[in-house]
Design an enzyme around this catalytic site. Structure first.
Site, PDB file in Angstrom:
ATOM      1  N   VAL A 205     -11.705   4.266  35.501  1.00 18.92           N
ATOM      2  CA  VAL A 205     -12.883   4.809  34.703  1.00 18.92           C
ATOM      3  C   VAL A 205     -13.223   4.733  33.719  1.00 18.92           C
ATOM      4  CG1 VAL A 205     -13.359   6.282  36.873  1.00 18.92           C
ATOM      5  CG2 VAL A 205     -11.267   7.457  35.126  1.00 18.92           C
TER       6      VAL A 205
ATOM      7  N   ASN B 174     -14.055  13.019  39.185  1.00 21.50           N
ATOM      8  CA  ASN B 174     -13.018  13.780  39.649  1.00 21.50           C
ATOM      9  C   ASN B 174     -11.693  12.751  39.443  1.00 21.50           C
ATOM     10  OD1 ASN B 174     -11.024  14.939  41.785  1.00 21.50           O
ATOM     11  ND2 ASN B 174     -10.585  12.552  41.958  1.00 21.50           N
TER      12      ASN B 174
ATOM     13  N   TYR C 114      -5.586  17.317  27.147  1.00 20.66           N
ATOM     14  CA  TYR C 114      -6.485  17.816  28.991  1.00 20.66           C
ATOM     15  C   TYR C 114      -6.686  19.064  28.669  1.00 20.66           C
ATOM     16  CZ  TYR C 114      -6.685  19.327  33.764  1.00 20.66           C
ATOM     17  OH  TYR C 114      -6.735  19.316  35.307  1.00 20.66           O
TER      18      TYR C 114
ATOM     19  N   LYS D  25     -11.191  18.390  29.136  1.00 24.79           N
ATOM     20  CA  LYS D  25     -11.950  19.941  30.164  1.00 24.79           C
ATOM     21  C   LYS D  25     -13.076  20.408  29.605  1.00 24.79           C
ATOM     22  CE  LYS D  25      -9.866  17.791  33.903  1.00 24.79           C
ATOM     23  NZ  LYS D  25     -10.604  17.466  34.872  1.00 24.79           N
TER      24      LYS D  25
END
Ligand code: NAP
Length: 247
Positions: A65, A91, A156, A160
């Site tokens: 991705v 996802n 992370y 997010k």
């Protein structure tokens, strides 16, 4: 649409964990699921087998991705073979945990490239076909830590949190074309991603969950499928936490 009776659903990272559960939540006679994976091709074949066992059809490809080119090619193939894309679920995600003071630049870059740029790449690639269709549902998997932060997960959590801003902006840009964009923010779910956590960290996490247990991948998948359904047609730009009451 060349095949208007089938809903075409694209799921990133469908080989394992939440992605596999999400693919299965969509599986059925009216839906074709196209998913990608990065490394686990045996697991990807198993996801496809399970989709077919549930009465659906599936196709899958090895697509990173983080690569704009690979994602562009994947979406072009889906549109050529199936006539469009109705649902995109972003996802695919990775962790490379460590305290900021020790974090390697590569670990920062890998997480941002996969989690945030990966979601951007997929959204950008499906936007034109969805605009042409005047229909689309985009669901981005973020995390509670995108809202709360978490020591050891600056890369992370930043990726997010970025997904939340991306979701809200895209929702506003595309609403006039009947395209919704929402984010699902799971808390602690038992998958390969969390399997490697030390027992103590797992216990500390469980102690923070009022419902007293980890979430099941199927629970996250159920909410994702709902947000992509007609029942959720009037929901856009939202972040829905699914964390057993964690936040
Ligand atoms: P997982 O079990 O580690 O699975 C990750 C999936 O993403 C795999 O299918 C993997 O493919 C794919 N992937 C990773 N990097 C990729 C890339 N560069 N290109 C394409 N696919 C790639 O993780 P999970 O727990 O199911 O997590 C799924 C999502 O939920 C992630 O975005 C994660 O951040 C989020 N989330 C998870 C939790 C949790 O507690 N588990 C909580 C909050 C949010 P391969 O099979 O090829 O490796």
């Amino acid at each position: 649409m060349s095949n208007p009776e089938k809903r075409i659903v694209m799921v990133t990272g469908g080989s394992r964990g939440l992605g596999r559960a999400i693919c299965l939540a969509f599986a059925g006679p009216d839906t074709h699921v196209c998913f990608n994976y990065n490394a686990a091709d045996t697991a990807a074949r198993e996801t496809a087998r399970l989709i077919e066992a549930a009465g659906g059809t599936a196709s899958f490809e090895q697509v990173d991705v983080a690569s704009t080119e690979q994602v562009g090619g994947f979406v072009k193939t889906i549109v050529r073979e199936h006539g469009g894309v109705h649902v995109l679920v972003n996802n695919a995600g990775i962790t490379r945990d460590g305290l900021v003071v020790m974090m390697k630049e590569q670990d920062w870059d890998d997480v941002i490239q996969t989690n945030l740029k990966g979601a951007f790449n997929c959204i950008k690639a499906v936007t034109r076909p969805m605009m042409k269709q005047r229909y689309g549902r985009i669901v981005n998997i973020t995390s509670v830590v995108g809202t709360t932060g978490n020591p050891g997960q600056a890369n992370y959590a930043a990726s997010k949190a970025g997904i939340i801003g991306l979701t809200k902006s895209v929702a506003k840009e595309l609403a006039s074309r009947n395209i919704t964009a929402n984010a699902v923010a799971p808390g602690f779910v038992e998958t390969d991603m969390t399997a490697g956590l030390p027992e103590k960290a797992k216990e500390a996490m469980l102690a923070m969950i009022p419902l007293g247990r980890a979430g099941a991948p199927e629970e996250i998948a159920g909410l994702t499928e709902f947000l992509a359904s007609d029942k959720a047609a009037y929901i856009t730009g939202q972040v829905i936490h699914i964390s057993g009451g964690m936040i």
